[in-house]
Design a protein around this motif. Structure first.
Motif, short mmCIF file in Angstrom:
data_model
loop_
_atom_site.label_atom_id
_atom_site.label_comp_id
_atom_site.label_asym_id
_atom_site.label_seq_id
_atom_site.Cartn_x
_atom_site.Cartn_y
_atom_site.Cartn_z
N GLY A 1 -3.92 -4.28 -2.43
CA GLY A 1 -2.65 -4.89 -2.82
C GLY A 1 -2.23 -5.96 -1.84
O GLY A 1 -2.54 -5.88 -0.65
N GLU A 2 -1.50 -6.96 -2.34
CA GLU A 2 -1.08 -8.08 -1.51
C GLU A 2 0.19 -7.79 -0.73
O GLU A 2 0.50 -8.47 0.25
N ASN A 3 0.96 -6.79 -1.16
CA ASN A 3 2.22 -6.46 -0.49
C ASN A 3 2.43 -4.96 -0.55
O ASN A 3 1.63 -4.22 -1.15
N ILE A 4 3.51 -4.50 0.08
CA ILE A 4 3.76 -3.05 0.15
C ILE A 4 3.88 -2.44 -1.24
O ILE A 4 3.32 -1.37 -1.52
N GLU A 5 4.60 -3.08 -2.12
CA GLU A 5 4.80 -2.53 -3.46
C GLU A 5 3.47 -2.33 -4.19
O GLU A 5 3.23 -1.28 -4.79
N ARG B 1 1.18 -0.73 6.72
CA ARG B 1 0.60 -1.48 7.83
C ARG B 1 1.45 -1.39 9.10
O ARG B 1 1.67 -2.36 9.81
N ARG B 2 1.92 -0.18 9.35
CA ARG B 2 2.65 0.13 10.58
C ARG B 2 2.67 1.64 10.76
O ARG B 2 2.36 2.40 9.81
N ASN C 1 18.08 5.22 0.32
CA ASN C 1 17.58 3.88 0.67
C ASN C 1 16.08 3.67 0.52
O ASN C 1 15.62 2.54 0.46
N GLY C 2 15.32 4.76 0.47
CA GLY C 2 13.88 4.62 0.38
C GLY C 2 13.25 4.12 1.66
O GLY C 2 13.90 4.00 2.70
N VAL C 3 11.95 3.82 1.57
CA VAL C 3 11.19 3.26 2.69
C VAL C 3 10.64 1.93 2.20
O VAL C 3 9.57 1.88 1.60
N GLU C 4 11.37 0.85 2.47
CA GLU C 4 11.01 -0.45 1.90
C GLU C 4 9.95 -1.18 2.70
O GLU C 4 8.99 -1.72 2.16
N LYS C 5 10.15 -1.25 4.03
CA LYS C 5 9.25 -2.08 4.85
C LYS C 5 8.61 -1.25 5.95
O LYS C 5 9.13 -0.24 6.35
#
Length: 372
Positions: A71-75, A126-127, A368-372
């Protein structure tokens, strides 16, 4: 054509996925595999070694399946992670059922599988993730894997990913519920003159310190001070006795939640309250938590009935959120996943130590979730 070792492994998967560890014998494994009893010891020293091999095998397969998240991004990566989890659960459902039973008996494997999930999840973000962040995401996903695979339906992945990243219950009227300052009331059945009550009480007391498989009917009748004949008036066998014990536990838990449910609270506040109550109920009686979870293999019909009743009740508590029934059902499964794995993490792996800190943090991520 399968070789002898493969026959033994396949036979073990069939038997351990349908019965508790204690109820499967080497003789039965060999008979089911159509091999002689003695030959099994050429490959495995004993039943426990076979079982642990199966636990290791599912961990290896999960690790392989989740080794490359795309995937190109977290989502996109999170969706790939969830999709691959669901795919693997469907493909390896029997092995995963074995694992679900073994995670209590052999805790080292639960710690091993968490490392695999954590490594893969950190490749999504990626963290490095905090323990509570990993718990929030994985408790939901692991529970969804089982529920939706069992029902043979697919969850709405877009709604699920959105919920994981941005939260799913937002409204809260009370920043601090001050739960430690309150007294909660639990319905406790009492009738010392009733024979069935005596049997159930005696049996439940024995189960606090002994595995169900090691308990004999004579142990129960001796503890209750009754004859074996009296036992069979009320219970057909030991299995029907256990069904009654667990049904009583379930009734007590459900009454505990329903009696303390507050219609003036938001769904979020009530479900934080439920986590607190579940912790209070099980903290001094882990065996009750384990018995209910083991019911999946002991009596699958009753276990599925429990799940359906849980969903039905949780749906009733979600009236204040504006979603369709399908999305509300997904939210109910997510909340049940959090409560289920809270029990594992506090009572077994002991990853979390402070209940109030846990509740404050899990409230934040539900909102709030875990966005980033």
């Amino acid at each position: 054509m399968l070789n002898t070792r493969e026959k033994i492994i396949n036979s073990s998967i069939e038997l351990f996925s349908s019965k508790p560890f204690e109820n499967v014998s080497i003789f039965e494994i060999c008979k089911n595999a159509n091999v002689s009893n003695g030959i099994i010891y050429k490959y495995f020293r004993n039943k426990e070694e076979i079982y642990k091999f199966l636990l290791s095998e599912i961990i290896l397969r999960i690790n392989s399946h989740l080794s490359k998240i795309e995937g190109e991004n977290i989502e996109e990566r999170l969706k790939d992670f969830v999709r691959k989890n669901l795919e693997l659960t469907k493909k390896e459902f029997k092995l995963i059922k074995i694992y679900r039973h073994g995670q209590y008996k052999f805790l080292e494997y639960e710690k091993m599988i968490q490392k695999v999930y954590n490594k893969s999840l950190e490749s999504v973000y990626r963290r490095k993730l905090k323990a509570i962040e990993k718990f929030y995401i994985l408790s939901i996903i692991r529970h969804i894997n089982i529920y939706y695979t069992t029902k043979d339906i697919d969850p709405d992945l877009d709604f699920l990913i959105k919920s994981l990243m941005y939260g799913f219950l937002y409204k809260s009227k009370k920043v601090n519920l001050e739960l430690d300052k309150r007294i909660f009331y639990l319905r406790v059945p009492v009738n010392s003159s009733n024979i069935k009550y005596k049997i159930l009480s005696a049996g439940t007391e024995i189960l606090t310190s002994r595995e169900y498989s090691s308990v004999k009917i004579t142990d129960i009748t001796k503890k209750a001070g009754i004859s074996a004949g009296a036992f069979y008036i009320y219970f057909k066998n030991k299995e029907s006795f256990l069904d009654s014990v667990i049904l009583n536990i379930r009734k007590q838990v459900m009454f505990f939640l329903k009696d303390n449910f507050n219609p003036n609270y938001t769904a979020l506040d009530n479900h934080i309250l439920f986590l607190y109550l579940l912790f209070e109920y099980y903290k001094d009686s882990y065996f009750k938590y384990k018995l209910i979870r083991e019911m999946e293999l002991i009596n699958n019909k009753i276990y599925e009935m429990f799940i359906d009743k849980d969903i039905e009740f949780y749906l009733e508590t979600l009236d204040d959120i504006k979603h369709n029934l399908k999305d509300k059902e997904l939210i109910a499964v997510m909340l049940l996943g959090i409560s289920h794995y809270m029990g594992i993490e506090f009572f077994y792996t002991k990853q979390f130590k402070n209940r109030n800190t846990f509740l404050d943090e899990i409230r934040f991520f539900i909102q709030n979730g875990v966005e980033k």
